[in-house]
Design a protein around this motif. Structure first.
Motif, mmCIF file in Angstrom:
data_model
loop_
_atom_site.group_PDB
_atom_site.id
_atom_site.type_symbol
_atom_site.label_atom_id
_atom_site.label_comp_id
_atom_site.label_asym_id
_atom_site.label_seq_id
_atom_site.Cartn_x
_atom_site.Cartn_y
_atom_site.Cartn_z
ATOM 1 N N ASN A 54 0.755 -77.323 -3.177
ATOM 2 C CA ASN A 54 2.135 -77.422 -3.648
ATOM 3 C C ASN A 54 2.279 -78.071 -5.015
ATOM 4 N N GLN A 55 1.237 -78.753 -5.508
ATOM 5 C CA GLN A 55 1.202 -79.286 -6.866
ATOM 6 C C GLN A 55 -0.214 -79.779 -7.125
ATOM 7 N N VAL A 71 -0.114 -70.604 -4.173
ATOM 8 C CA VAL A 71 0.417 -71.513 -5.198
ATOM 9 C C VAL A 71 1.845 -71.124 -5.573
ATOM 10 N N ARG A 72 2.557 -70.525 -4.631
ATOM 11 C CA ARG A 72 3.961 -70.218 -4.883
ATOM 12 C C ARG A 72 4.772 -71.507 -4.994
ATOM 13 N N PHE A 120 -7.675 -64.060 -2.287
ATOM 14 C CA PHE A 120 -6.351 -63.572 -2.680
ATOM 15 C C PHE A 120 -5.513 -64.789 -3.081
ATOM 16 N N VAL A 121 -4.640 -64.611 -4.066
ATOM 17 C CA VAL A 121 -3.807 -65.720 -4.533
ATOM 18 C C VAL A 121 -2.349 -65.298 -4.464
ATOM 19 N N LEU A 122 -1.536 -66.080 -3.743
ATOM 20 C CA LEU A 122 -0.103 -65.834 -3.654
ATOM 21 C C LEU A 122 0.615 -66.546 -4.795
ATOM 22 N N VAL A 123 1.399 -65.800 -5.571
ATOM 23 C CA VAL A 123 2.120 -66.355 -6.716
ATOM 24 C C VAL A 123 3.569 -65.875 -6.696
ATOM 25 N N ASN A 124 4.448 -66.640 -7.356
ATOM 26 C CA ASN A 124 5.818 -66.195 -7.581
ATOM 27 C C ASN A 124 6.327 -66.800 -8.883
ATOM 28 N N LYS A 125 7.613 -66.625 -9.162
ATOM 29 C CA LYS A 125 8.156 -67.083 -10.445
ATOM 30 C C LYS A 125 8.169 -68.603 -10.556
ATOM 31 N N GLY A 126 7.920 -69.309 -9.445
ATOM 32 C CA GLY A 126 7.820 -70.762 -9.482
ATOM 33 C C GLY A 126 6.403 -71.267 -9.648
#
Length: 393
Positions: free
Chosen positions: A123-124, A152-153, A205-211
């Motif tokens: 989360n950080q 790392v969303r 696999f890496v989970l990402v989003n606009k955050g």
């Protein structure tokens, strides 16, 4: 930063502070959200990347330094932070009421399913993150890890070196993790030292989003380009610069945080204000972006506006969809509210009062937003991992 501001900043990078749990920046004199921290009061309230914070508890944040704004927003655990928020694409400001809390010191959380597909959520990035990551990863490997999803969303970044240490767990020795680019155009590579046993050969696999921002983007980019990882989700935030902090040199407890370079992906691309595009684009349902419902007035039949549109998304998310999602409180919307109230033993009025609003939000968060089956991005990553392993979904 003054000594007081510097102390709060140091607490943050150490992973221990009390507040709303959002990474912020100053953009043209405005306080802008980079990302809420997963599970924090900001996350639970529906604060979103690129939201502009106008006021806190009635006090304007315009024209403040970042340190001044953070000092206003933070406060003792259990106290309220009433925010007025301007959201891109929404005409009227949104009002949110958050209860400050101690932000989770544990930055890495792991789990594994029966097929050997593991998930590590970060989360950080604090100074402790690499050690936590190593411990959690080892535990998954001892349980028969066959494929790994790193989430790392809504990770706003943090300590760059922590992200690099995590990345080199999977990137072979000598391969680039990133490049620094200085004002004179000189580029300096940051190369991986590799991992000790060289056995991290499972699919990643890496989970990402606009955050996903800053150090989270460094990790995602390094794993994608130098370790063959597949990125799933949305285009990342696009913070392509590096800061360094200077405190001991000043001798009075104050601190200077100075932008010293750009950072580039291993292939030399700068992602500033563009972000990193996922290999597998997946968006979340709109109710994942829902915000808190009002407490100072009721929502009822024939009401209109953004608050009603938000309500309709929440109703959909908790399994009571109305006939429309355009912000008009229709008769069918009233029926959906009554059905929800009946199931949860509330007064069956069809009006969203304070008690109904609280129950709608709690139900959405606990039964939907925290439900892996409702998380379309996680489910997409899971499907890709199973395909890679030859496991039928």
């Amino acid at each position: 930063m003054t000594e007081e501001e510097a102390s709060k900043f140091t607490d943050t990078v150490q992973g221990a502070f009390t507040g709303i749990g959002a990474d912020l920046k100053i953009d043209n004199g405005s306080v802008v959200v980079v990302s809420p921290i997963k599970g924090s009061p900001a996350d639970r309230a529906g604060l979103q990347p690129r939201d502009v914070l106008l006021t806190v508890n009635g006090d304007s944040l315009q024209g403040m330094t970042l340190g001044e704004a953070v000092a206003k927003i933070r406060g003792p655990k259990g106290t309220k932070a009433k925010l007025k928020v301007l959201r891109p694409g929404v005409n009227a400001p949104i009002e949110l009421e958050l209860v400050r809390d101690r932000i989770d010191l544990e930055t890495v959380h792991g789990q594994i399913d029966k097929d050997g597909i593991g998930r590590l959520s970060i989360n950080q990035f604090t100074f402790d993150t690499p050690k936590q990551f190593e411990t959690e990863l080892k535990a998954l490997e001892e349980q028969g890890l066959k494929s790994l999803v790193i989430d790392v969303r809504n990770n706003p970044g943090g300590v760059l070196q922590a992200a690099l240490l995590v990345a080199q767990t999977f990137v072979p020795e000598g391969k680039p993790l990133m490049y620094y680019e200085y004002r004179d155009g000189q580029k300096k590579p940051e190369l991986s030292g590799g991992n000790e046993d060289g056995s991290k050969a499972y699919p990643i696999f890496v989970l990402v989003n606009k955050g996903s921002a800053s150090a989270a983007e460094v990790l995602a980019g390094a794993l994608k380009q130098s370790a063959g990882a597949v990125l799933v989700g949305e285009t990342t935030y696009g913070k392509g610069v590096v800061q360094s902090s200077y405190d001991e040199e000043l001798g009075d407890g104050s601190l200077v945080k100075l932008t010293i370079s750009k950072w580039l992906l291993p292939d030399g691309t700068w992602i500033g204000k563009k972000g990193i595009e996922p290999d597998v684009p997946v968006t979340q349902p709109a109710y994942f972006l829902a915000t808190k419902l009002p407490r100072d007035h009721e929502l009822k039949l024939d009401s209109t506006g953004g608050e009603i549109e938000n309500l309709q998304q929440i109703l959909k998310g908790v399994g009571f969809p109305a006939d429309r999602e355009d912000g008009y409180f229709s008769k069918d919307t009233e029926t959906a509210v009554k059905s929800f109230q009946r199931q949860h033993e509330l007064g069956i009025t069809g009006i969203v009062d304070e008690k109904t609003a609280e129950k709608l939000e709690a139900t959405l968060y606990e039964q939907t937003l925290q439900n892996p089956d409702a998380d379309t991005q996680w489910q997409a990553a899971l499907r890709k991992a199973r395909e890679k392993l030859g496991i039928a979904s």
